[in-house]
Design an enzyme around this catalytic site. Structure first.
Site, short mmCIF file in Angstrom:
data_model
loop_
_atom_site.label_atom_id
_atom_site.label_comp_id
_atom_site.label_asym_id
_atom_site.label_seq_id
_atom_site.Cartn_x
_atom_site.Cartn_y
_atom_site.Cartn_z
N ASP A 143 0.86 -1.18 0.00
CA ASP A 143 0.00 0.00 0.00
C ASP A 143 0.91 1.24 0.00
O ASP A 143 2.12 1.15 0.18
CB ASP A 143 -0.98 -0.02 1.19
CG ASP A 143 -2.22 0.84 0.90
OD1 ASP A 143 -2.17 1.67 -0.05
OD2 ASP A 143 -3.24 0.71 1.59
C1 NOJ Z 1 -4.02 3.96 -0.01
C2 NOJ Z 1 -5.20 3.04 0.08
O1 NOJ Z 1 -5.18 2.34 1.31
C3 NOJ Z 1 -5.27 2.05 -1.06
O2 NOJ Z 1 -6.46 1.32 -0.95
C4 NOJ Z 1 -5.17 2.77 -2.37
O3 NOJ Z 1 -5.31 1.87 -3.43
C5 NOJ Z 1 -3.81 3.46 -2.41
N1 NOJ Z 1 -3.77 4.45 -1.36
C6 NOJ Z 1 -3.54 4.13 -3.75
O4 NOJ Z 1 -4.33 5.23 -3.91
#
Ligand code: NOJ
Length: 767
Positions: A299
């Site tokens: 993430d």
């Molecule tokens: C953080 C989020 O937790 C995740 O779900 C998302 O895909 C990413 N950012 C990218 O934007």
């Protein structure tokens, strides 16, 4: 020369040849000449990559400069640009639109040594530009075909904008409505969540991943993110093997079995180990046990976050831990590109693990057809034609209607009469064209949803009077500038009350604004924010014929409303066509059939609350004078609206639940059941028939009810249908604490009905 060397020489020759031609004009790629299987192509390519080029594939950058503008000359952007040229970037996120995608793709394809195309990721969570209902709302449809189709429409639009990878579906199970990201998932149940995970993966990826209208999906966040303590986003997760195996993992496993090509790990720690650095999750479970052949992306910055977690002492150690644990691609931590090569030279990371990660990433790129044509998603005409098309709007309208849940309808206040009525429409959300788009709609144009006011204005034979009443209060929600924060202003109550006094029926649209749920939007209260509750009570006093329409991204605690307001409609954040969908349901042009995918608590103190709880050693004691049983002294145990609840303008009766046959062999049990469902009303309607079981005694205690099947049926007035189910090895068992799936002999109860609460019961034995 041995064969390998011959192949390498041919590849190099072809590479030199290919580099001398503009990549866009190539009809076949160099690897097609040698062998057609993706695995061979991946291996050939791997064999000529330098360590730095391999690590580059594992590096993902956020879009960072106007891709179609001049080259950045200094700072972080210039560095990223240089890395693109060197082939040190394997993926970019948040670059969208054909022009922009083409521009970044061109840099790597034409300027880097090997020209390996980028995979372009984006959060296509519920639509790209044409926005469908938030995922929690779609899940309330229990309509797997519709959900699959909706993901297909999102893929169609996103692919037309140059994107080939979505960070969806989020398949995190959650029992905690305080957690803002419940809006992004399928609710509290692992069985329903698994079916929806499959539908979404199939919808995004289609039959053929190499087609230009399908994109790679991403099951996220692996794992346990929905169990953040106290519902506070990113918080600690500490759960035992039974919850992990039986509740958290199933939708991820279902997504894997449906062929999802990527996974995203998670910000949270799980039992003391950050998910990003968790070898048990990523290598043992996902890659080994489940034989997942795609790749795992971290993430955003989650590799770096292991330092704050207190698990890695610095960035270099964090990179080492993440890679060894099985995180294949680094999203925006910059740590792989910075440290991995040194870590390999220092023998802290084994080369074969790098190769494994790169192999997985290249495999998905090949499957997407990016090596055949890196610009296959880059067609301006297609972009113009497909994005925001009439057909896409029709599809999201259909999905929106299916997502609405009728929570209560006393005195048949709904559907509204179509003529001669004076209707007061009250609430800031009724005239809001932005909130229905919900959270996670990055590519949508703001303020483009059809509002409830606009939807209801289509019904011209009634008199409609709109009064705002009050703004929605937000608390300290970030990223929202245009809505009033913490408002206590009641100056417009008077106008709303007067309009209610003069009306036959009042429709009030209350709840949360679009950005009140989503990432980073946890709440400690689950009531109607701000002065909306006061407004509701004041209007009700003036005219009790109130239809309450809720717009929200999570279950709300609306106990007062349930006690007083005759009709309540859960309309979530329904996307671009929200107002039309709501109006059509209110006027009975669409008969609602949605069922709650999450329990609605009576108050926030009951959270986490879920239907598939354990009985405890001291279950509910009917004698109110006895204190020592598992209960609250100030509130009931039961939720306000249970999982699976949802009414229709039709009514249904369930009878004759029959266990038709039992093959009770433990290795391959098979239990056939049937039930008769009758439409007892004078309108046609759809009903989701739900099957639950209870394994009465087991080596690990089992929940009081577990959903194991459901079917949506349509019934004409007076019509009866027999609905059949088969329970087998896959539904009668559970995971024990050694991660093994087992079916145990003994008594099972079976419940069938229109919600987890209203069921009829039978039983059978396995011996
Ligand atoms: C953080 C989020 O937790 C995740 O779900 C998302 O895909 C990413 N950012 C990218 O934007």
């Amino acid at each position: 020369m041995n064969n390998t060397i011959v192949i390498k020489v041919i590849i190099l020759a072809l590479l030199l040849y290919s580099c001398s031609r503009p990549a866009e004009k190539q009809s076949t790629t160099i690897y097609d000449v040698l062998d057609n299987t993706i695995e061979t192509k991946v291996d050939s390519l791997l064999s000529i990559m330098t360590l730095e080029e391999k690590i580059g594939q594992m590096n993902q950058y956020n879009g960072f400069w106007d891709a179609t503008g001049p080259e950045p000359e200094e700072g972080a952007a210039a560095k990223k640009y240089e890395h693109l040229r060197k082939g040190w970037v394997g993926s970019m996120l948040n670059v969208r639109g054909v022009k922009n995608v083409r521009a970044v793709q061109k840099i790597v394809v034409e300027e880097s040594r090997l020209g390996i195309p980028l995979i372009i990721g984006f959060d296509v969570i519920h639509g790209y530009k044409t926005i469908s209902p938030i995922p929690l709302a779609e899940s309330a449809s229990w309509d797997l075909d519709a959900i699959q189709k909706s993901a297909g429409v999102a893929a169609l639009e996103a692919s037309a904008a140059g994107i080939n990878w979505t960070f969806a579906p989020m398949v995190d199970i959650s029992r905690d409505a305080r957690w803002g990201r419940v809006m992004e998932g399928a609710g509290e149940d692992p069985f329903l969540g698994s079916r929806i995970a499959e539908a979404r993966v199939k919808g995004f990826q289609g039959e053929n991943l190499a087609a230009n209208n399908t994109i790679a999906a991403c099951a996220k966040h692996f794992a346990g993110y929905g169990f953040a303590e106290a519902g506070r986003d990113y918080n600690t997760v500490d759960i035992g093997p039974s919850t992990l195996n039986n509740i958290v993992f199933p939708p991820f496993k279902a997504a894997t079995d449906a062929g999802v090509r990527t996974f995203m790990n998670s910000f949270n720690e799980l039992n003391g180990i950050p998910a990003t650095g968790n070898k048990f999750l990523q290598r043992d479970i996902l890659k080994n046990d489940w034989e997942f052949s795609g790749f795992i992306v971290s993430d955003w910055g989650s590799i770096t976050e292991m330092i704050a977690h207190g698990y890695a002492k610095d960035g270099k150690t964090a990179a080492e831990i993440a890679l060894n644990a099985g995180s294949d691609m680094d999203m925006e931590s910059y740590l792989y590109v910075e440290h991995l090569a040194r870590l390999v030279r220092e023998d802290k990371v084994e080369k074969h693990l790098i190769d494994d990660a790169v192999r997985r990433i290249l495999r998905v790129k090949y499957e997407l057809g990016l090596f055949d044509d890196p610009y296959k998603y880059c067609n301006e005409e297609r972009e113009k034609e497909l994005i925001g098309s009439k057909a896409n709007h029709e599809a999201v309208l259909d999905m929106a209607k299916k997502s609405i849940v009728l929570l209560k309808n006393d005195k048949k206040l709904l559907p509204l009469k179509k003529e001669g009525q004076k209707i007061a429409l009250i609430g800031a959300l009724a005239n809001d064209k932005n909130s229905p788009l919900g959270s996670w709609r990055i590519a949508a144009d703001d303020h483009t949803a059809v509002s409830v006011l606009e939807g209801m204005q289509q019904y011209k034979k009634n008199t409609l009077v709109y009064a705002k009443g009050a703004d929605v209060s937000l608390g300290k929600t970030a990223f929202v500038t245009e809505t009033k924060i913490n408002t206590t202003d009641k100056s417009e109550f008077k106008e709303a009350i007067e309009s209610a006094q003069n009306a036959d029926v009042v429709v009030m649209v209350l709840g949360e604004i679009g950005f009140q749920s989503g990432e980073g939007r946890s709440r400690t209260e689950l009531d109607l924010p701000g002065v909306q509750q006061e407004l509701l009570e004041a209007v009700y006093k003036a005219n009790p014929n109130v239809v309450l329409v809720l717009n929200n991204g999570r279950p709300l605690a609306i106990t007062w409303a349930d006690e007083h307001i005759p009709a309540i409609v859960e309309a979530w954040h329904l996307g671009s066509q929200s107002g039309n969908a709501i109006a059509q349901v209110l006027y009975g042009d669409y008969n609602p059939s949605g069922k709650l995918p999450m329990s609605f608590p009576r108050n926030v103190g009951q959270v986490p609350i879920y239907y598939n709880y354990k009985n405890t050693g001291r279950p509910v004691e009917p004698d109110p004078d006895i204190v020592f049983w598992s209960h609250y002294s100030d509130q009931q145990n039961t939720p306000l609206y249970p999982f699976g609840h949802g009414l229709s303008y039709a009514t249904f009766n369930y009878e004759n639940l029959v266990v038709d046959s039992v093959n009770s062999s433990i290795e391959s049990p098979q239990v056939k059941l049937s039930v008769e469902v009758t439409n007892t009303s004078d309108v046609a309607g759809k009903e989701v028939v739900q099957l639950y079981i209870r394994d009465v005694f087991a080596s690990i205690t089992r929940p009081v009810k577990e959903l194991k099947g459901f079917e949506m049926i349509s019934l004409q007035p007076g019509e009866t249908k027999t609905v059949s189910f088969v329970l087998d090895h896959t539904t009668l068992g559970f995971y024990n604490n050694d991660n093994s799936w087992i079916v145990e002999p003994g008594e099972f109860k079976v419940f069938i009905g229109g919600s987890s609460r209203n069921t009829i019961m039978s039983n059978f034995n396995l011996d």
